[in-house]
Design an enzyme around this catalytic site. Sequence first.
Site, PDB file in Angstrom:
ATOM      1  N   SER A  25       0.656  -1.295  -0.024  1.00 45.99           N
ATOM      2  CA  SER A  25      -0.232  -0.141  -0.032  1.00 45.99           C
ATOM      3  C   SER A  25       1.115   1.240  -0.033  1.00 45.99           C
ATOM      4  CB  SER A  25      -1.007  -0.032   1.051  1.00 45.99           C
ATOM      5  OG  SER A  25       0.001   0.001   2.410  1.00 45.99           O
ATOM      6  N   TYR A  58      -2.947   1.321  -3.138  1.00 46.24           N
ATOM      7  CA  TYR A  58      -4.068   1.912  -2.594  1.00 46.24           C
ATOM      8  C   TYR A  58      -3.585   2.540  -1.400  1.00 46.24           C
ATOM      9  CZ  TYR A  58      -3.818  -2.140   0.424  1.00 46.24           C
ATOM     10  OH  TYR A  58      -3.164  -2.949   1.148  1.00 46.24           O
TER      11      TYR A  58
END
Length: 116
Positions: A25, A58
């Site tokens: 991430s 993300y």
Amino acid sequence: MQITVMKGKIHRATVTDADLNYEGSLTVDMDLVDAAGMRVYEKVSVVNINNGARFETYIIEGKRGSGEICLNGAAARLGMKGDKIIVITYAQVEENELPIDYIPKVVHVDENNRKR
């Protein structure tokens, strides 16, 4: 017909850390996430200005006011502390519903990842 447009951008953020062993991430200071109209777990495109790498991941929540921008997991191989990156989100909209004067949210930051 739907088109994809830039929704938000954090421009020239400085990578503060890279953690290869963390689950993948991008950790981002929540002040920047909010200012750019982004959301936690939203898909982002990341462009590394220093080495030209481009990747998707993300967002995960970083501490407010910390200036934190951390590449996690495999993304840590695509940048290092001190690199400048651009974080971009996109939205799909009906072409005929997009206002002519549409302007995405763009956040310019200083060397400490504070909003200018």
